[in-house]
Scaffold this motif. Sequence first.
Motif, PDB file in Angstrom:
ATOM      1  N   CYS A 175     101.979  95.398  22.477  1.00 51.64           N
ATOM      2  CA  CYS A 175     103.396  95.133  22.237  1.00 51.64           C
ATOM      3  C   CYS A 175     104.188  96.411  21.985  1.00 51.64           C
ATOM      4  N   GLY A 176     103.501  97.567  21.977  1.00 45.30           N
ATOM      5  CA  GLY A 176     104.154  98.842  21.731  1.00 45.30           C
ATOM      6  C   GLY A 176     104.056  99.324  20.293  1.00 45.30           C
ATOM      7  N   LEU A 177     103.601  98.460  19.389  1.00 43.97           N
ATOM      8  CA  LEU A 177     103.464  98.844  17.980  1.00 43.97           C
ATOM      9  C   LEU A 177     102.335  99.850  17.807  1.00 43.97           C
ATOM     10  N   GLN A 178     102.593 100.901  17.057  1.00 41.48           N
ATOM     11  CA  GLN A 178     101.605 101.930  16.804  1.00 41.48           C
ATOM     12  C   GLN A 178     100.867 101.633  15.501  1.00 41.48           C
ATOM     13  N   ILE A 179      99.536 101.554  15.555  1.00 44.04           N
ATOM     14  CA  ILE A 179      98.716 101.310  14.382  1.00 44.04           C
ATOM     15  C   ILE A 179      98.091 102.631  13.931  1.00 44.04           C
ATOM     16  N   VAL A 180      98.274 102.957  12.673  1.00 41.43           N
ATOM     17  CA  VAL A 180      97.678 104.180  12.130  1.00 41.43           C
ATOM     18  C   VAL A 180      96.209 103.901  11.809  1.00 41.43           C
ATOM     19  N   THR A 181      95.329 104.732  12.347  1.00 39.59           N
ATOM     20  CA  THR A 181      93.894 104.562  12.110  1.00 39.59           C
ATOM     21  C   THR A 181      93.397 105.639  11.150  1.00 39.59           C
ATOM     22  N   GLN A 182      92.303 105.309  10.469  1.00 40.25           N
ATOM     23  CA  GLN A 182      91.843 106.209   9.414  1.00 40.25           C
ATOM     24  C   GLN A 182      91.017 107.381   9.939  1.00 40.25           C
ATOM     25  N   ARG A 183      90.271 107.151  11.032  1.00 34.68           N
ATOM     26  CA  ARG A 183      89.472 108.244  11.595  1.00 34.68           C
ATOM     27  C   ARG A 183      88.930 107.835  12.954  1.00 34.68           C
ATOM     28  N   ARG A 184      88.330 108.811  13.618  1.00 34.17           N
ATOM     29  CA  ARG A 184      87.718 108.539  14.921  1.00 34.17           C
ATOM     30  C   ARG A 184      86.384 107.835  14.717  1.00 34.17           C
TER      31      ARG A 184
ATOM     32  N   CYS B 122      83.810  95.670  14.879  1.00 34.77           N
ATOM     33  CA  CYS B 122      84.605  94.694  15.633  1.00 34.77           C
ATOM     34  C   CYS B 122      85.531  95.437  16.592  1.00 34.77           C
ATOM     35  N   ILE B 123      85.486  95.067  17.867  1.00 26.46           N
ATOM     36  CA  ILE B 123      86.228  95.777  18.905  1.00 26.46           C
ATOM     37  C   ILE B 123      87.319  94.874  19.459  1.00 26.46           C
ATOM     38  N   VAL B 124      88.544  95.395  19.516  1.00 28.67           N
ATOM     39  CA  VAL B 124      89.649  94.695  20.178  1.00 28.67           C
ATOM     40  C   VAL B 124      90.162  95.601  21.280  1.00 28.67           C
TER      41      VAL B 124
ATOM     42  N   ASN C 146      90.933 108.246  19.584  1.00 34.02           N
ATOM     43  CA  ASN C 146      91.760 109.443  19.391  1.00 34.02           C
ATOM     44  C   ASN C 146      92.831 109.175  18.339  1.00 34.02           C
ATOM     45  N   PRO C 147      92.598 109.552  17.058  1.00 38.27           N
ATOM     46  CA  PRO C 147      93.622 109.378  16.030  1.00 38.27           C
ATOM     47  C   PRO C 147      94.786 110.344  16.288  1.00 38.27           C
ATOM     48  N   PRO C 148      95.915 110.198  15.582  1.00 39.31           N
ATOM     49  CA  PRO C 148      96.054 109.460  14.330  1.00 39.31           C
ATOM     50  C   PRO C 148      96.374 107.970  14.486  1.00 39.31           C
ATOM     51  N   GLY C 149      96.525 107.490  15.688  1.00 42.85           N
ATOM     52  CA  GLY C 149      96.882 106.087  15.828  1.00 42.85           C
ATOM     53  C   GLY C 149      96.540 105.560  17.200  1.00 42.85           C
ATOM     54  N   VAL C 150      96.770 104.255  17.366  1.00 41.16           N
ATOM     55  CA  VAL C 150      96.522 103.606  18.642  1.00 41.16           C
ATOM     56  C   VAL C 150      97.626 102.587  18.860  1.00 41.16           C
ATOM     57  N   GLN C 151      98.072 102.460  20.094  1.00 38.13           N
ATOM     58  CA  GLN C 151      99.192 101.578  20.406  1.00 38.13           C
ATOM     59  C   GLN C 151      98.704 100.217  20.877  1.00 38.13           C
TER      60      GLN C 151
ATOM     61  N   MET D 134      86.921  98.095  12.196  1.00 36.21           N
ATOM     62  CA  MET D 134      87.675  97.598  13.324  1.00 36.21           C
ATOM     63  C   MET D 134      87.920  98.746  14.301  1.00 36.21           C
ATOM     64  N   LEU D 135      87.416  98.624  15.502  1.00 31.52           N
ATOM     65  CA  LEU D 135      87.634  99.627  16.536  1.00 31.52           C
ATOM     66  C   LEU D 135      88.702  99.110  17.479  1.00 31.52           C
ATOM     67  N   ALA D 136      89.884  99.703  17.414  1.00 33.64           N
ATOM     68  CA  ALA D 136      90.998  99.291  18.259  1.00 33.64           C
ATOM     69  C   ALA D 136      91.131 100.277  19.410  1.00 33.64           C
ATOM     70  N   LEU D 137      91.048  99.774  20.630  1.00 30.77           N
ATOM     71  CA  LEU D 137      91.186 100.610  21.819  1.00 30.77           C
ATOM     72  C   LEU D 137      92.601 100.495  22.371  1.00 30.77           C
ATOM     73  N   PRO D 138      93.089 101.513  23.075  1.00 32.11           N
ATOM     74  CA  PRO D 138      94.483 101.547  23.505  1.00 32.11           C
ATOM     75  C   PRO D 138      94.917 100.274  24.236  1.00 32.11           C
ATOM     76  N   ASN D 139      96.141  99.833  23.912  1.00 32.78           N
ATOM     77  CA  ASN D 139      96.762  98.663  24.531  1.00 32.78           C
ATOM     78  C   ASN D 139      96.081  97.355  24.126  1.00 32.78           C
ATOM     79  N   PHE D 140      95.461  97.343  22.941  1.00 34.67           N
ATOM     80  CA  PHE D 140      94.760  96.146  22.482  1.00 34.67           C
ATOM     81  C   PHE D 140      95.756  95.023  22.167  1.00 34.67           C
ATOM     82  N   PRO D 141      95.341  93.756  22.282  1.00 38.19           N
ATOM     83  CA  PRO D 141      96.219  92.630  21.934  1.00 38.19           C
ATOM     84  C   PRO D 141      96.372  92.518  20.414  1.00 38.19           C
ATOM     85  N   LEU D 142      97.571  92.659  19.932  1.00 35.56           N
ATOM     86  CA  LEU D 142      97.813  92.657  18.490  1.00 35.56           C
ATOM     87  C   LEU D 142      97.443  91.318  17.857  1.00 35.56           C
TER      88      LEU D 142
END
Length: 320
Positions: A47-56, A68-70, A39-44, A1-9
Motif C-alpha cells: 500500500c506504500g506504507l513504510q515499516i521500520v524494521t529493527q535489523r537485517r 514468519c515471512i510475509v 535491507n533496513p532501515p525499513g521495508v515498504q 517477522m520477516l517482511a519482504l518488499p511489497n508485502f501485503p499489509l
Amino acid sequence: MLALPNFPLNQLSSLVEPLRLANELSQRTVFEIEFLTVNPPGVQANCGLQIVTQRRIYEMKRFPHYICIVANAWHNLDDKLSVYALLRKAERVGSNIVSVGGATFHLALTGLLRDRKCSIHSEYRHAFEELFPLIDANTRRFTTDRRITTISCAAGATDFALELVETKVEAATRAEVIGWMRNTGSEQDAREKEQLDILALVQNDELPKAVLQAVKIFDQELAEPIRIGDVASRLAVSQRRLERQFVKHLQVPPAKFLRKMRLKKARQLVLYTRTPLPEIAHSVGYSSYTAMANNYVREFGCKPTTDRKNRQGTDFLFSV
C-alpha cells in the motif's frame, strides 16, 4: 517477522494483532515480536506504507522459535539465494518457518516444501501447481507439516495466530483475544473466507450432489471441451435440472461457471508464469488463443498480453 518488499499489509497485521493483543491483555510479554528485513532501515508494504524494521535478517545472533515471512509472490527479491540459505539453516537448527500468502512461493524455492503439504491461496493455486508440480498443495486456511506452516490468506493468518495464543495464555485472556479478533474481522477477511477456492466453495452438505460433482468434473477436465449436456448425462440428471440447481445455489448457470473457472486459471498462468499464451489457452480448454483472449477481455477488461506486461517482477520464479 520477516517482511519482504511489497508485502501485503493486511497479512502482516492479521498475523501480528492477535499476538499483540495477547501481550496487552495479559499485561506481560507473552510473545516477543521483532521485525526483520533484508535491507533496513525499513521495508515498504504493497500500500506504500513504510515499516521500520529493527535489523537485517542476517544479523540474528540466534534463530527464533518462529520465523514468519510475509511477501508478494511476484516481487523480485534482492539477495534471494542468501535469504533462502538462511531459511534452510534456520529449519535445520529447529526454528518453525511460517509463510503467508505469496511468501509460500519463496518457501517453495528454498526446497523446504519438498515432501511436505502446504496451503496456497486459490488465486495462486493454478500458477503454483504449474511451477511446483511435485509439491502437495491445498487451499485450506493453513497447513502445518513438520515445523513448516504455510498460510493461504489473511484470515488464515489470524486463525494460526489465535492457535498460538490458545497455547500461551490463561482461558479468560484467550477468550478475550478471540472475542476481539472475531468481532473485528474486515470485509476483506470475509471475502477470503467465502472465496478461498471454487471446490471449497461447493463442498457444502447443503448443496445438491449433482452440483458438487459437476464442479469437480469441470476442475479435473478443464483442458478438455466440456458440454453441459454431457456432464448432466454422466450425473444421471437432465441438463435443465442441473442448470436450475446451479442458478439456485451458485447464482450462475453451469456454462458461465465453467467459463469463469477457465478464465480464473488462465489469468493465474498469465500473471504468475512464463507459459506461452497459446499454451495457456489450450490448457484451459480453448481451441485457440484468440478465443481465450476475447473472453479474457470481457472478463478482466484487458488482453492477456497487456495483463502480463503490466505485472512486474516475476523473474525470481525462474532464476533460481
